[in-house]
Design an enzyme around this catalytic site. Structure first.
Site, PDB file in Angstrom:
ATOM      1  N   GLU A 132      52.298  47.841  27.266  1.00  0.00           N
ATOM      2  CA  GLU A 132      52.220  47.010  26.208  1.00  0.00           C
ATOM      3  C   GLU A 132      52.012  46.990  24.715  1.00  0.00           C
ATOM      4  OE1 GLU A 132      50.035  44.034  29.654  1.00  0.00           O
ATOM      5  OE2 GLU A 132      51.955  44.726  30.927  1.00  0.00           O
ATOM      6  N   HIS A 177      54.545  49.372  37.522  1.00  0.00           N
ATOM      7  CA  HIS A 177      54.879  49.771  36.386  1.00  0.00           C
ATOM      8  C   HIS A 177      56.265  50.721  36.042  1.00  0.00           C
ATOM      9  CE1 HIS A 177      53.619  46.667  33.930  1.00  0.00           C
ATOM     10  NE2 HIS A 177      52.410  46.558  34.212  1.00  0.00           N
ATOM     11  N   VAL A 211      47.687  54.598  40.026  1.00  0.00           N
ATOM     12  CA  VAL A 211      48.844  54.524  41.021  1.00  0.00           C
ATOM     13  C   VAL A 211      50.176  54.840  40.641  1.00  0.00           C
ATOM     14  CG1 VAL A 211      47.635  53.601  42.286  1.00  0.00           C
ATOM     15  CG2 VAL A 211      48.955  51.905  40.577  1.00  0.00           C
ATOM     16  N   GLU A 265      38.697  45.208  31.962  1.00  0.00           N
ATOM     17  CA  GLU A 265      38.971  44.739  33.659  1.00  0.00           C
ATOM     18  C   GLU A 265      37.786  45.750  33.371  1.00  0.00           C
ATOM     19  OE1 GLU A 265      41.899  46.311  35.950  1.00  0.00           O
ATOM     20  OE2 GLU A 265      43.602  44.964  34.820  1.00  0.00           O
ATOM     21  N   HIS A 306      49.409  52.125  30.600  1.00  0.00           N
ATOM     22  CA  HIS A 306      49.628  50.254  30.719  1.00  0.00           C
ATOM     23  C   HIS A 306      49.679  50.123  29.605  1.00  0.00           C
ATOM     24  CE1 HIS A 306      48.913  46.317  31.558  1.00  0.00           C
ATOM     25  NE2 HIS A 306      49.150  46.532  32.471  1.00  0.00           N
TER      26      HIS A 306
END
Length: 346
Positions: A261, A293, A289, A173, A230
């Protein structure tokens, strides 16, 4: 299929049928074929419209099934105002549709940046259009995606643009952000992109201090404190193992880091906790945040959530639903990265 296409299809069939009737068929059979074609086309159109309606309904139903309260979206400053001025800091985040968490994390980081740099206008951009669309449909509030935010800066004649990501690492990202900013770079006199949270060894050390100080009240010798990240398929996933190794080397033997993941996995973390002989588990997101998830994959009641998996192993579980953006020391680190980016413009 629209009505013009229906008419065109019917006309073509009529012409074809007329040509064929010169040989063996009658005008009546031609008319019958045309009628059949029109009926078929109408059925096809009805089916297509029904499918579109069903898809729309499914999306609405998914939002209706959101049976948890995410907070008041109107309390969050989306920072998509014009009249920016010459200097802008664009804070870019993945985003979340959880309104309270968005305000307490991303919003708090933006507020800290604004306070630290009063000569700059602070604006927001999200990289997750699925989050933007969800918030817009549900709450009627539109947040700029990164393209819209960059175009807004161009339209406002911004001269000096500082882009500060709130991303955890320099991963896929972050690369997408740099690529998009590069497409607009000629529109500004100066443009620079700040570093993500975990970049230098000092960053890792300070994040370690921030999260261990934040959870020290649970460090009672019989509790495992587990952070859920994540995870990514990219090489940047190594930041999670690096943080785990740092914690272990610094004596935080009951602190564990896993991912949703990637690796380390939930199974890896459970195995380590069982090996340590702990009785209780505290779960907290290693994410900016506390969004989907954190609320579902970590603290949800589904059997595949981290909470449920640990409870199934006999542990007493406490979930801390707070994102890293709520931690003042983390926000300070982001502002320091922004300062470094601004200094590079000189």
């Amino acid at each position: 299929m629209n009505m013009k296409r229906i008419i065109a299809a019917v006309s073509a069939l009529v012409l074809t049928s007329c040509a064929y009737s010169c040989g063996t068929e009658t005008k009546d059979s031609t008319a019958e074929k045309a009628t059949e074609a029109a009926t078929t086309a109408e059925v096809t159109t009805t089916e297509e419209n029904t499918t579109e309606a069903e898809t729309t309904t499914e999306a609405e139903e998914e939002e209706d099934e959101e049976n948890y309260e995410t907070g008041d979206a109107s309390l969050d400053n989306v920072r998509n105002q014009d009249e920016i001025g010459d200097n802008e800091i664009l804070v870019v985040s993945f985003g979340t549709s959880f309104n309270d968490s968005r305000r307490l994390t991303i919003g708090a980081i933006e507020d800290a940046v604004e306070k630290a740099f009063p000569d700059y206008s602070v604006r927001r951009g999200f990289t997750a259009n699925i989050v933007i669309d969800h918030v817009n449909r549900r709450d009627g509030i539109l947040i700029d995606d990164i393209d819209a935010a960059l175009k807004r800066a161009v339209d406002n004649n911004v001269k000096n643009l500082v882009v500060q990501p709130t991303h955890l690492m320099n991963g896929i990202e972050y690369d997408e952000i740099t690529s998009k900013v590069a497409n607009y770079s000629d529109a500004f006199e100066k443009v620079v992109i700040g570093e993500p949270l975990l970049t230098s060894d000092d960053d890792f050390k300070r994040v370690e201090t921030a999260i261990t100080d934040w959870t020290k009240e649970y460090d009672d010798g019989e509790t495992a404190i587990c952070f859920m990240g994540h995870g990514t398929e990219a090489d940047s996933n190594a930041v999670y193992q690096k943080m785990q190794d740092l914690l272990a080397n610094d004596g935080f033997k009951n602190y564990y880091v896993g991912t949703v993941e990637a690796e380390p996995s939930l199974d890896d973390v459970i195995a380590k906790v069982k090996e340590g002989g702990y009785k209780k588990v505290v779960l907290e997101p290693l994410m900016v945040v506390a969004g989907d998830h954190a609320n579902n994959d970590m603290a949800g009641d589904e059997e595949d959530s981290w909470k449920s998996a640990f409870e199934a192993e006999g542990f007493e579980v406490k979930c801390l639903l707070r994102g890293l953006g709520e931690n003042e020391n983390i926000r300070t680190l982001y502002t320091e990265h922004t300062q470094k980016a601004i200094d590079s413009l000189k």
